[in-house]
Design an enzyme around this catalytic site. Sequence first.
Site, PDB file in Angstrom:
ATOM      1  N   ARG A   1       0.996  -1.142   0.152  1.00 20.07           N
ATOM      2  CA  ARG A   1      -0.243   0.070   0.105  1.00 20.07           C
ATOM      3  C   ARG A   1       0.890   1.274  -0.041  1.00 20.07           C
ATOM      4  O   ARG A   1       0.649   2.236  -1.033  1.00 20.07           O
ATOM      5  CB  ARG A   1      -0.716  -0.037   1.302  1.00 20.07           C
ATOM      6  CG  ARG A   1      -1.638   1.027   1.694  1.00 20.07           C
ATOM      7  CD  ARG A   1      -2.447   1.043   2.655  1.00 20.07           C
ATOM      8  NE  ARG A   1      -3.012   2.361   3.038  1.00 20.07           N
ATOM      9  CZ  ARG A   1      -2.750   3.256   4.122  1.00 20.07           C
ATOM     10  NH1 ARG A   1      -1.350   3.260   4.438  1.00 20.07           N
ATOM     11  NH2 ARG A   1      -3.226   4.279   4.347  1.00 20.07           N
ATOM     12  N   MET A  38       8.281 -21.200  14.789  1.00 22.42           N
ATOM     13  CA  MET A  38       8.803 -21.162  13.483  1.00 22.42           C
ATOM     14  C   MET A  38      10.085 -20.792  13.565  1.00 22.42           C
ATOM     15  O   MET A  38      10.602 -19.888  14.348  1.00 22.42           O
ATOM     16  CB  MET A  38       7.828 -20.350  12.510  1.00 22.42           C
ATOM     17  CG  MET A  38       6.891 -21.114  11.897  1.00 22.42           C
ATOM     18  SD  MET A  38       5.997 -20.376  10.442  1.00 22.42           S
ATOM     19  CE  MET A  38       5.439 -21.711   9.624  1.00 22.42           C
ATOM     20  N   GLY A  39      11.184 -21.132  12.447  1.00 19.51           N
ATOM     21  CA  GLY A  39      12.455 -20.627  12.585  1.00 19.51           C
ATOM     22  C   GLY A  39      13.371 -21.627  12.311  1.00 19.51           C
ATOM     23  O   GLY A  39      13.780 -22.397  13.189  1.00 19.51           O
ATOM     24  N   GLN A  90       1.505 -18.578  12.923  1.00 18.25           N
ATOM     25  CA  GLN A  90       2.183 -17.254  13.385  1.00 18.25           C
ATOM     26  C   GLN A  90       2.510 -16.756  12.032  1.00 18.25           C
ATOM     27  O   GLN A  90       3.035 -15.324  12.054  1.00 18.25           O
ATOM     28  CB  GLN A  90       3.603 -17.906  13.617  1.00 18.25           C
ATOM     29  CG  GLN A  90       3.597 -18.389  15.016  1.00 18.25           C
ATOM     30  CD  GLN A  90       4.946 -19.518  15.156  1.00 18.25           C
ATOM     31  OE1 GLN A  90       6.044 -19.077  15.733  1.00 18.25           O
ATOM     32  NE2 GLN A  90       4.709 -20.563  14.575  1.00 18.25           N
ATOM     33  N   ASP A  99      10.632 -14.224  10.390  1.00 11.38           N
ATOM     34  CA  ASP A  99      11.770 -14.550  10.922  1.00 11.38           C
ATOM     35  C   ASP A  99      12.665 -13.621  11.734  1.00 11.38           C
ATOM     36  O   ASP A  99      13.769 -14.015  12.274  1.00 11.38           O
ATOM     37  CB  ASP A  99      12.879 -15.552   9.937  1.00 11.38           C
ATOM     38  CG  ASP A  99      12.052 -16.897   9.599  1.00 11.38           C
ATOM     39  OD1 ASP A  99      10.949 -17.419  10.425  1.00 11.38           O
ATOM     40  OD2 ASP A  99      12.428 -17.724   8.729  1.00 11.38           O
ATOM     41  N   GLY A 125      15.625 -15.399   0.136  1.00  5.16           N
ATOM     42  CA  GLY A 125      15.595 -15.808  -1.263  1.00  5.16           C
ATOM     43  C   GLY A 125      14.915 -14.832  -2.270  1.00  5.16           C
ATOM     44  O   GLY A 125      15.623 -14.865  -3.670  1.00  5.16           O
TER      45      GLY A 125
END
Length: 326
Positions: free
Chosen positions: A25, A174-175, A258, A132, A108
């Site tokens: 935005r 996560m991670g 998450q 992350d 990436g």
Amino acid sequence: MKKEIKRIAVFTSGGDAPGMNAATRAVVRTAGYHNLHVYGIYGGYEGMINGNISRLEKGDVANIIHQGGTFLKTARSEAFRTEEGRAMAYETLVAHDIDACVAIGGNGTYTGAKVFTETYDIPFIGLPGTIDNDIYGTDHTIGFDTAVNTAVEAMDKIRDTADSHNRLFLVEVMGRHAGYIALHTGIGTGASYTFLPEIENPIDHLVEILKKSSRRNKLFNMVVVAEGNENGGAMAISKLLKDEHNIDAKVTIIGHLQRGGSPTAFDRVLASRLGYNAVKSLLAGKVNVALGVVNDSIQPTIFDDAINKRKSINEDLLEMSEILSL
Ligand code: F6P
């Protein structure tokens, strides 16, 4: 002489992160303010290859600042890793007279931007969009704060039941390669221990902590496990505890919860600042860099550094998390 920038494209790539919409935005609105034409590429580099691109007007990004996910969609593109794929992507950009791109994503995404800009004369700006927080050159990535808040909220609920039943819980966050979510969640919830991908976490150390805890009459414990720690995820650690120490643990994997949800105010502001500055940077001719916020000011980092330099885990936070949990 550098080509004047009149038309830009924006896209999101890699794992989605809450706040990507707010960043898009900000790019569209700032570009519109400077009378640039903006195109949205749908599905990251895949969309660039397949010509999935269309004009975005200021009104097209109304009502999205609070939405998680990314309305531009996202993907991890194998085809963009090939020369043929990048050549097709270039054709798409040329066909739409695109002078520059804003790429929102993680490592990436930046690698794709670096390789592409080494061959083709269309400049890129990278914005750090990943939960992350593992991008060099920025204190925070877009989505990290929201992901941590989601994990903290989940653990606050787990605390109630852990406390009621006097149980040990292993909560996986996560991670794969980075322990920021785990460390901040552990600190924010007063976890007894946190497993990270960056350091050695022998199971025996956790067992010592649990023994100490029981000597202090602490009857329940919550342990945070980053999915990429050396012992495996929470399921693997629970098996080790049972097999080697006869300790029972309940496992909760928060997983992709998450990645979704409405971005926190912090992520909305961060994303807006970065999107706004991406356009300013393009217009000022500061290109082929990733932008970040360091000590509250906007910083450019060349793609090479943003990709290859490591943001190391804050040792002081690590020590603090152990001291405070005792
Ligand atoms: O990079 C963000 C991230 O959420 C990591 O924490 C996690 O390991 C990975 O993406 C999961 O990716 P996918 O959704 O493609 O399985």
